[in-house]
Scaffold this motif. Structure first.
Motif, PDB file in Angstrom:
ATOM      1  N   THR A  12       3.620   4.312   4.130  1.00 42.50           N
ATOM      2  CA  THR A  12       4.653   3.644   3.343  1.00 42.50           C
ATOM      3  C   THR A  12       6.103   4.602   3.215  1.00 42.50           C
ATOM      4  N   TYR A  51      10.112   4.064   0.749  1.00 42.88           N
ATOM      5  CA  TYR A  51      10.323   3.448  -0.418  1.00 42.88           C
ATOM      6  C   TYR A  51      11.827   3.187  -0.418  1.00 42.88           C
ATOM      7  N   ALA A  59      10.182   6.847  -7.237  1.00 45.35           N
ATOM      8  CA  ALA A  59      10.130   7.349  -5.864  1.00 45.35           C
ATOM      9  C   ALA A  59       9.852   8.564  -5.854  1.00 45.35           C
ATOM     10  N   TRP A  62       4.682   0.163  -0.507  1.00 43.62           N
ATOM     11  CA  TRP A  62       5.921  -0.763  -1.040  1.00 43.62           C
ATOM     12  C   TRP A  62       6.315  -1.595   0.450  1.00 43.62           C
TER      13      TRP A  62
END
Length: 403
Positions: free
Chosen positions: A168, A170, A193, A205
């Motif tokens: 992931t 962000y 974050a 995310w």
């Protein structure tokens, strides 16, 4: 020795721990961002992007997703209906780039309305059901993000190792307008974050994430998604239950251009935290307690210092230093997260300057606002997302109320 003396030491210790964790995540982000990594890993990727309406900088966002250094991928953009303005814009971009060398195959699909899950997930499943068997990696992005040319390469690279079940990035909100609500959105989002790092507490995310297609099938995520609202949190839960980890890739922090108002800021933040409460209640509880600790730690210790001075406590001078420790710790965390954002999104520095100043100078205000949003998410189960109202009955059941 007075009881509040021990409490003061306890909260100071917690504050130092939070600051240490922020510094640790900062070092991790910069180290991973600068690391070159293995460039030989070139799996076949399906990049799926659900779209609804025209987000700010929509054209530039879409083009950034079609200009990736990874040569072995196909891009699938999915809308609910053909009348969506995003559909015509996507078709225009597709036709314009069709003959340009190096452009990946781009498809624009119409999924129709959802009946039992969020429209976003319905769009994703529509595309996944039509993928060819040679796809190795599923990568997902949102239409409101602008990514770097090496974003896809970096996003999938950690999936070389079997124990990493998903990766992931962000987002960082880049203000289009420098009104206070938009600056607050950027500051609050940056504080979230900052919690990502080399930790088991990471969650994916949906605007910047990837998973092996084989794991997606093995974990039964297609069936799970058919009745759920959150693509990313449900993916995180499934990956962790299988004994794998979610790897945060700092280089996949993406810019999202935004301008908002106070009502929209409230709606957005409450929605995010309410979804977290339903799908990841432990994460929500930790967030609530840490936010409450930051607020009470700053203002509560200030009241404690006044009380100690009034009763002429033995360690009154020590109590006066405790709020200063909280101010210094929260200020340092604000500086660290903004230094990290500047380093990871160097091309956005000029646009980010007002948000950076607002975060560093107004950390005490944003922490109050963040706590208020988290508290508001503790009540109710109804949200509005992209114009559609949903009721979150549970992690595996969603009711569509209206559009």
């Amino acid at each position: 020795m007075n009881w509040y003396y021990y409490i003061a030491w306890l909260v100071v210790g917690a504050q130092l721990l939070f600051t240490y964790n922020a510094a640790r995540n900062y070092r991790y982000a910069l180290a991973k961002h600068d690391k070159k990594g293995d460039a030989t890993y070139k799996p076949r990727i399906a990049l799926i992007v659900p779209c609804k309406g025209l987000d700010p900088h929509f054209d530039a966002n879409v083009r950034s997703l079609l200009c990736q250094e990874h040569a072995n991928y196909r891009a699938f953009f999915v809308v609910q209906e053909r009348s969506d303005p995003a559909c015509a814009e996507l078709c225009r971009i597709r036709d314009e780039l069709a003959t340009r060398p190096g452009t990946p195959r781009m498809e624009v699909w119409v999924a129709g309305p959802s009946a039992a899950c969020s429209q976003k997930i319905h769009n994703l499943l529509y595309a996944i059901d039509r993928l060819e068997d040679d796809i190795e990696i599923l990568a997902f992005a949102d239409s409101d993000v602008c990514v770097r040319s090496d974003w896809l390469v970096r996003l999938v690279r950690p999936l070389r190792k079997p124990r990493r079940g998903a990766t992931t990035g962000y987002r960082l909100f880049v203000p289009i307008q420098n009104n206070l609500a938009t600056l607050g959105l950027s500051a609050i989002n940056a504080s979230i974050a900052q919690m990502l790092g080399n930790t088991r507490f990471n969650h994916t995310w949906g605007g910047s994430m990837a998973v092996r297609f084989a794991d997606f099938r093995r974990l039964g995520l297609a069936e799970t998604w058919k009745h759920t609202l959150s693509d990313d949190l449900s993916l995180s839960v499934a990956v962790k239950k299988a004994g794998m980890i979610v790897a945060f890739v700092p280089a996949c922090l993406v810019a999202s251009y935004e301008s908002t108002t106070w009502p929209r800021l409230y709606e957005f933040c409450r929605r995010q935290f309410l979804i977290t409460r339903v799908y990841a209640p432990l994460t929500w509880a930790i967030g609530f307690l840490s936010s409450l600790g930051s607020v009470l730690g700053l203002w509560g210790t200030a009241a404690m210092a006044v009380y100690a001075a009034v009763v002429d406590a033995e360690h009154a001078r020590f109590f006066a230093l405790v709020p200063a420790v909280f101010v210094a710790g929260q200020l340092l965390r604000g500086i660290l997260r903004q230094l990290m954002m500047v380093r990871l999104l160097r091309d956005q520095v000029s646009r980010l300057r007002p948000a950076i100043l607002a975060d560093v100078l107004g950390f005490w205000f944003w922490s109050l606002l963040l706590l208020a949003f988290i508290v508001s998410s503790a009540f109710g189960r109804t949200i509005r997302w992209r114009g559609i109202r949903y009721r979150l009955i549970g992690p595996t059941q969603t009711q569509i109320l209206s559009e």
